[in-house]
Design an enzyme around this catalytic site. Structure first.
Site, PDB file in Angstrom:
ATOM      1  N   GLU A 151       0.526  22.395  -3.971  1.00  0.00           N
ATOM      2  CA  GLU A 151       1.193  21.168  -3.541  1.00  0.00           C
ATOM      3  C   GLU A 151       1.661  20.397  -4.789  1.00  0.00           C
ATOM      4  O   GLU A 151       0.924  19.545  -5.297  1.00  0.00           O
ATOM      5  CB  GLU A 151       0.231  20.322  -2.705  1.00  0.00           C
ATOM      6  CG  GLU A 151      -0.255  21.032  -1.458  1.00  0.00           C
ATOM      7  CD  GLU A 151      -1.462  20.358  -0.798  1.00  0.00           C
ATOM      8  OE1 GLU A 151      -1.827  20.789   0.312  1.00  0.00           O
ATOM      9  OE2 GLU A 151      -2.030  19.423  -1.401  1.00  0.00           O
ATOM     10  N   GLY A 165       3.541  17.979  -5.385  1.00  0.00           N
ATOM     11  CA  GLY A 165       3.600  16.524  -5.329  1.00  0.00           C
ATOM     12  C   GLY A 165       4.823  15.973  -6.025  1.00  0.00           C
ATOM     13  O   GLY A 165       5.942  16.424  -5.812  1.00  0.00           O
ATOM     14  N   TYR A 198      -0.888   0.853 -10.813  1.00  0.00           N
ATOM     15  CA  TYR A 198      -1.493   1.902 -11.643  1.00  0.00           C
ATOM     16  C   TYR A 198      -1.301   1.678 -13.137  1.00  0.00           C
ATOM     17  O   TYR A 198      -1.669   2.540 -13.935  1.00  0.00           O
ATOM     18  CB  TYR A 198      -0.880   3.269 -11.298  1.00  0.00           C
ATOM     19  CG  TYR A 198      -1.051   3.715  -9.879  1.00  0.00           C
ATOM     20  CD1 TYR A 198      -2.280   3.646  -9.246  1.00  0.00           C
ATOM     21  CD2 TYR A 198       0.024   4.225  -9.160  1.00  0.00           C
ATOM     22  CE1 TYR A 198      -2.433   4.083  -7.935  1.00  0.00           C
ATOM     23  CE2 TYR A 198      -0.113   4.662  -7.851  1.00  0.00           C
ATOM     24  CZ  TYR A 198      -1.343   4.579  -7.243  1.00  0.00           C
ATOM     25  OH  TYR A 198      -1.487   5.015  -5.957  1.00  0.00           O
ATOM     26  N   CYS A 230       7.497 -13.573  -6.677  1.00  0.00           N
ATOM     27  CA  CYS A 230       6.690 -14.705  -7.123  1.00  0.00           C
ATOM     28  C   CYS A 230       5.313 -14.206  -7.563  1.00  0.00           C
ATOM     29  O   CYS A 230       4.280 -14.535  -6.973  1.00  0.00           O
ATOM     30  CB  CYS A 230       6.565 -15.737  -5.998  1.00  0.00           C
ATOM     31  SG  CYS A 230       5.881 -17.306  -6.539  1.00  0.00           S
TER      32      CYS A 230
END
Length: 497
Positions: free
Chosen positions: A320, A322, A374, A401
Site C-alpha cells: 500500500e 500511500g 504534523y 484566525c
C-alpha cells in the site's frame, strides 16, 4: 512535536530556525520534489502543458492542480516494481470518482478506510474484488456494505469486529454466498522513524492485534475455525512517510514468523501477505525516498528468505504505497493578498535587522492542515513570473484566525513578491484536499487535472450554498454571491514581468 496553544513564546519554546542559506536560483523546480511535467516557460510555471496563470484565471484560487501523467506514472512504477503482487491505491490520501476510475483502469487495488470511501469507489465502478476495507472501529453498517458488495478483503482489527462481522458472514453464506475473505492486521512492534501520529505499528496505539501479547495468533486461530469467514492472509503496516526500508524488513520478518506459528497451531498455510506501505516522498530537496524498485527488491528478498527458513511457500504479496502515488504530482496554487515584514532582531551584521516577511495567501490550514498538525515541511515558489530580485526570508501563512495557520514555515522568496502574485506549493496531492475543512467557513478548493495542455475539473469548488444546505436555519436561504475577486490594479495576476 512541541507546541503550546498560545504560540511558541508562551510555552518558552525557541523560535524555529530560519531557512538556511538562500538557494542560487529562487525559482528552480527540483524534479525530485515537483511534478514530472513542471517547467518554467518565460519564467512562468507550467504543469501538464498549462500555465498556472491561465489555470488561476479559469478556476480561481486556492486551486489543487493534479498532473495526471505523474499520478498514473507513479502507479505504473509500483505495479512494475512489484510484478506479481497487488498494489493498493490509498483512498485516504486523495480519492474522487475520476481518480478511482484511473486506478481501476490501471489495474491497481484500492484500500478504503471508511464505509464512505468504499461507497465512493463502488459508485465510481471500481471492481469490488480489488478493494480492501481498513479501520479500527468499523460499524455494522460499514461491514454490511463490504460484505454485500463482495469486496476482496476486510482487514479485521479487533475481537469486537470479529463479533460484529460473524452474523453478517453467516447471513451471506446462508443465502448461498461464499465465506467472507478477511486479513488479520498484526501490530508487529516496529517503531517507524516518522511522526508519532503517523507511526502505526508500535504497541501503544489503536490499530491491530498485538504480536507481543499473542492476540494476533489468537485472532487468526479463531477465524480459521469460523466456517463463514475465510482467513486469506495477514496484514502489517508500520507507519507513513518512511524513507528507510529497515523497518519494513523487520516487520516482514515478524509477520512471516506469525505465518509459521499459525501453521504450527492449526496446519493452515495462508496464501497472502500484505506488508502495508507508508513509503515516503520528497517534500524538500534534501528528502531521499526509496525508489519503488529498491523497496520491492528488498521486501521480496526478505520474505523469500524468511519463508525458506520456516519451510513455507512464499505468499502472494500486497503493498500500500500511500502518498507515494498521490502526493508528488499535485501542487496548490494560492494568490498573495498581504505581505507584512516583521523584525526579529539583529542579523549578525552591526545595525542590520533580521526581517521575516509574513506572506499571506487566500487559503491556509483549511486546505493544508499538515504543517500545523504534523509540523510538516513544504516548499513553494513564485509561480506566475520569474524574478531576479534578491532573496527575502519569508513565512507563507493562511488567512485563518490562528497564529499556527502556517503553510511553509521558513523559506526564501524573491524580495519583490507582491499582492496579486501566485505561489505554488509542491507535493500537496496526499492528505491535503482529503483533510480539508470549512474552518472559518472557508470553502474547499477544486481539483483540476492537467494533461497534454488540457485542464479538466475533476472536483468542483465548494460553494457557500453547499455549506448552507447543511444548516437547519439557512438551508432555504439563498447564499450571497460575492462578485469575483479583482486583483489590485498594479499587480494583476500573471501580468508582472
Amino acid at each position: 512535536m512541541r507546541a503550546h496553544p498560545a504560540g511558541p513564546l508562551h510555552g518558552n519554546i525557541s523560535q524555529p530556525t530560519a531557512a538556511g542559506a538562500p538557494p542560487a536560483d529562487l525559482g528552480a523546480l527540483d524534479p525530485h520534489v515537483w511534478p514530472r511535467s513542471a517547467e518554467r516557460i518565460d519564467g512562468e510555471l507550467h504543469l501538464g502543458g498549462r500555465s498556472v496563470t491561465e489555470l488561476a484565471r479559469a478556476h480561481g484560487t486556492p486551486l489543487f492542480v493534479l498532473d495526471e501523467d505523474d499520478l498514473r506514472g507513479r502507479a505504473a512504477d509500483f505495479t512494475a516494481a512489484f510484478d506479481g503482487a497487488d498494489v493498493h491505491y490509498a483512498s485516504k490520501a486523495f480519492l474522487c470518482g475520476q481518480v478511482a476510475r484511473w486506478m481501476a483502469e490501471d489495474g491497481l487495488h484500492l484500500d478504503a478506510c471508511s464505509g464512505n470511501e468504499l461507497s465512493l469507489a463502488l459508485a465510481a465502478g471500481f471492481p469490488a474484488e480489488r478493494i480492501a476495507l481498513h479501520g479500527n472501529n468499523k460499524s455494522v453498517v460499514e461491514l454490511k456494505l463490504a460484505v454485500d458488495a463482495g469486496i476482496g478483503h476486510i482487514v479485521v482489527d479487533s475481537f469486537d469486529e470479529i463479533d460484529r462481522l460473524l452474523p453478517l458472514a453467516e447471513a451471506r453464506v446462508t443465502a448461498g454466498g461464499s465465506p467472507v475473505p478477511v486479513l488479520i492486521r498484526a501490530t508487529v512492534g516496529i517503531e517507524a522513524h516518522t511522526h508519532e501520529f503517523i507511526a502505526t505499528a508500535h504497541e501503544d496505539q489503536k490499530f491491530g492485534f498485538s504480536l507481543a501479547t499473542g492476540d494476533a495468533l489468537t485472532a487468526a486461530v479463531r477465524i480459521t475455525r469460523e466456517p463463514h469467514l475465510e482467513l486469506t492472509g495477514l496484514h502489517s503496516h508500520i507507519g507513513s512517510q518512511i524513507f528507510d526500508t529497515a523497518g519494513f524488513e523487520a516487520a516482514a520478518h515478524r509477520v512471516v514468523g506469525l505465518l509459521g506459528q499459525l501453521r504450527q497451531a492449526t496446519g493452515e498455510v495462508l496464501p497472502e501477505l500484505n506488508l502495508g506501505g507508508g513509503f515516503g516522498i520528497a517534500y524538500l530537496s534534501e528528502d531521499d525516498p526509496v525508489s519503488p524498485a529498491d523497496v520491492a527488491a528488498r521486501l521480496q528478498k526478505v520474505v523469500a528468505a524468511e519463508c525458506a527458513e520456516l519451510d513455507l511457500p512464499v505468499p502472494r504479496l500486497a503493498v500500500e504505497p500511500g502518498r507515494a502515488i498521490a502526493g508528488p504530482g499535485t501542487i496548490t496554487l494560492y494568490e498573495i493578498g498581504t505581505i507584512k515584514p516583521v523584525r526579529l532582531g539583529a542579523s549578525g551584521a552591526p545595525g542590520t535587522p533580521l526581517v521575516r516577511n509574513y506572506v499571506s495567501v487566500d487559503g491556509g490550514m483549511s486546505d493544508n492542515i499538515r504543517t500545523a498538525l504534523y509540523d510538516a515541511n513544504y516548499t513553494c515558489v513564485l509561480a506566475n513570473r520569474g524574478s531576479d530580485a534578491p532573496p527575502a526570508l519569508c513565512r507563507v501563512v493562511g488567512k485563518h484566525c490562528e497564529s499556527g495557520d502556517i503553510l511553509v514555515r521558513d523559506l526564501w522568496l524573491p524580495a519583490d513578491v507582491a499582492p496579486g502574485d501566485l505561489l505554488a506549493v509542491a507535493a500537496t496531492g496526499a492528505y491535503c484536499w482529503s483533510m480539508a475543512s470549512n474552518y472559518n467557513y472557508l470553502l474547499k478548493p477544486p481539483v483540476v487535472a492537467v494533461k497534454d495542455g488540457a485542464a479538466t475539473e475533476i472536483v468542483r469548488r465548494q460553494t457557500l450554498s453547499d455549506v448552507f444546505a447543511l444548516d437547519a436555519v439557512l438551508a432555504d436561504v439563498p447564499a450571497p454571491s460575492p462578485a469575483p475577486s479583482q486583483p489590485a490594479p498594479e499587480h494583476p495576476v500573471g501580468a508582472r514581468s
